[in-house]
Design a protein around this motif. Structure first.
Motif, short mmCIF file in Angstrom:
data_model
loop_
_atom_site.label_atom_id
_atom_site.label_comp_id
_atom_site.label_asym_id
_atom_site.label_seq_id
_atom_site.Cartn_x
_atom_site.Cartn_y
_atom_site.Cartn_z
N VAL A 1 0.84 -1.18 0.00
CA VAL A 1 0.00 0.00 0.00
C VAL A 1 0.89 1.25 0.00
CG1 VAL A 1 -0.33 0.00 2.53
CG2 VAL A 1 -2.02 1.13 1.04
N ILE B 1 -3.15 1.27 -6.57
CA ILE B 1 -2.02 2.20 -6.51
C ILE B 1 -1.66 2.67 -7.90
CG2 ILE B 1 0.34 2.53 -5.70
CD1 ILE B 1 -1.80 1.99 -3.50
N ASP C 1 -3.50 -5.44 -7.49
CA ASP C 1 -2.96 -5.53 -6.15
C ASP C 1 -4.04 -5.90 -5.13
OD1 ASP C 1 -4.31 -3.08 -5.97
OD2 ASP C 1 -2.47 -1.89 -6.08
N ASP C 2 -5.24 -6.28 -5.62
CA ASP C 2 -6.36 -6.63 -4.75
C ASP C 2 -7.42 -7.36 -5.59
OD1 ASP C 2 -8.06 -5.92 -2.13
OD2 ASP C 2 -9.32 -5.56 -3.87
N SER D 1 -5.46 -9.67 -1.13
CA SER D 1 -5.13 -8.25 -1.23
C SER D 1 -3.72 -7.99 -0.73
CB SER D 1 -6.12 -7.43 -0.39
OG SER D 1 -5.75 -6.07 -0.35
N ILE E 1 -2.94 -4.61 -0.43
CA ILE E 1 -3.08 -3.22 0.02
C ILE E 1 -3.99 -3.14 1.24
CG2 ILE E 1 -2.50 -2.10 -2.16
CD1 ILE E 1 -6.15 -2.63 -1.17
N THR F 1 -4.08 -2.47 4.57
CA THR F 1 -3.18 -1.79 5.48
C THR F 1 -3.14 -2.43 6.87
OG1 THR F 1 -3.64 0.27 4.32
CG2 THR F 1 -2.61 0.46 6.49
#
Length: 384
Positions: free
Chosen positions: A173, A230, A237-238, A256, A258, A260
């Motif tokens: 992320v 991103i 990325d997900d 995922s 990203i 966080t």
């Protein structure tokens, strides 16, 4: 055969995380020794890496083609018995093909190939060769994963209804520039090296494989929503995926990079009419078992109530943490059994507990179906 198995490696040189993991895992039982390798596409880096591992310089090669040809030409008593492939995704197929065609057994990192077409071709090569081929979906090596699988096979969950698999990580992320020297910013984000997917091909495939390993179910269709959050990235990325399994079982898969704050939070839940099981990778020594009419239970690795599959793959007494390296080591232990059988002329394909070329084909079918589905606005898409 009164000797250790001789291992070669392609990839995994200086600075590589997964190569070191494979070397530690292969060495854990004292049954395998690393004697040769092409550790990088850069000949100088390969040479330096071979020095790091105290190898004979004559067995450290400048290319995998040279390695396969020269090792394959050696007599059986001197050549490597198998090779571990820990290079980038785009190299898995050509490297595996080259070594198989030179009569050498193969252990390969996932995903097995860059595309489903390559996966099917590699399956044909493996079957024609009669050699051992193992895929390192390492999470199948955990004792309590094997306990969960045994419970499903024994019918203790009743009729299966639902599969839920999650694999959130948060390390990516950030923006591409900040990550340009890391795996997410280099080959994993490059379609020429990673294939059609990043997140699903990297960790989503682990969640799919683990759910399939425990449940015994094969996917028929997926409806996927893949995302690239991103800016600057080309690949996903997900992703979130609805699953339709054989026999009417339904499922959900979320992967995922990203998410966080999450580290390596692989979770799998299998729900049946009588009970359900739940396993969390960050707490691998426990299996949560839940019933409709009883308090939930927590089964722990290393106890006498564990079944034979879990006990066989347990290495240290209860109360002591056991996990990531040991999971890989359990796959290498099963590979050792298969390769020793092969050297004695007693190899029995399909009878060993490690992910096979068939798992590799199903994994690539899953990746390509999710990408195709997402491109069609999450339309239901068959795997084959």
């Amino acid at each position: 055969m009164n000797r250790k198995l001789r291992m070669g490696m392609v990839g995994g040189g200086r600075g590589a995380f997964i190569g070191a993991v494979h070397r530690m895992a292969a060495n854990l039982d004292g049954q395998i020794e690393l004697i040769a390798g092409n550790f990088s596409s850069d000949p100088e880096k390969s040479k330096l890496s071979g020095g790091d591992f105290y190898l004979d310089p004559s067995r450290v090669y400048s290319s995998y083609e040279e390695m396969a040809k020269r090792e394959g030409a050696k007599p059986p008593g001197e050549r490597i018995d198998f090779v571990s492939i820990v290079a980038s995704n785009n190299l898995h197929f050509p490297v595996a093909k080259t070594f198989l065609e030179n009569g050498i057994h193969v252990v390969c990192e996932k995903p097995m190939t860059l595309s489903l077409e390559e996966a099917k071709e590699l399956k044909a090569i493996v079957e024609k060769s009669g050699l051992v081929f193992a895929l390192t979906h390492n999470y199948t090596g955990y004792p309590m994963v094997k306990e969960a699988r045994a419970m499903v096979k024994a019918g203790k969950l009743g009729r299966l209804l639902k599969v839920v698999a999650e694999y959130p990580q948060g390390y990516a992320v950030t923006n591409l520039k900040e990550q340009e020297n890391t795996k997410i910013g280099s080959w994993r984000a490059d379609p020429k090296k990673a294939g059609v997917s990043n997140c699903m091909a990297d960790i989503g495939i682990h969640a799919e494989n683990l759910a399939r390993y425990i449940s015994g179910l094969h996917l028929e269709e997926v409806a996927a929503d893949l995302n690239t959050f991103i800016p600057g990235r080309v690949l996903d990325d997900d992703g979130s995926v609805l699953l339709r399994y054989e026999g009417g079982v339904r499922g959900v898969l979320y992967a995922s990079q990203i998410s966080t704050g999450d580290e390596n939070a692989l979770h799998v839940r299998i729900y049946g009419t009588e009970a359900s099981v739940e396993w969390h990778q960050e707490h691998p020594n426990e299996l949560i078992v839940k019933f409709a009419d009883q308090p939930r239970q927590v089964w722990r690795r290393g106890n006498s109530y564990n079944g034979p599959e879990a006990q066989k793959n347990t290495r240290i007494p209860f109360g002591h943490p056991e996990g990531f390296i040991e999971g890989f080591a359990n796959i290498y232990a099963a590979v050792t059994e298969a390769v020793r059988d092969s050297l004695k002329g007693e190899f029995k394909p399909g009878t060993y507990d490690f992910p096979s070329v068939d798992d590799g084909v199903e994994g690539l079918a899953f990746i390509e179906a999710t990408v195709k589905s997402s491109a069609a606005n999450a339309a239901w898409t068959k795997l084959h």
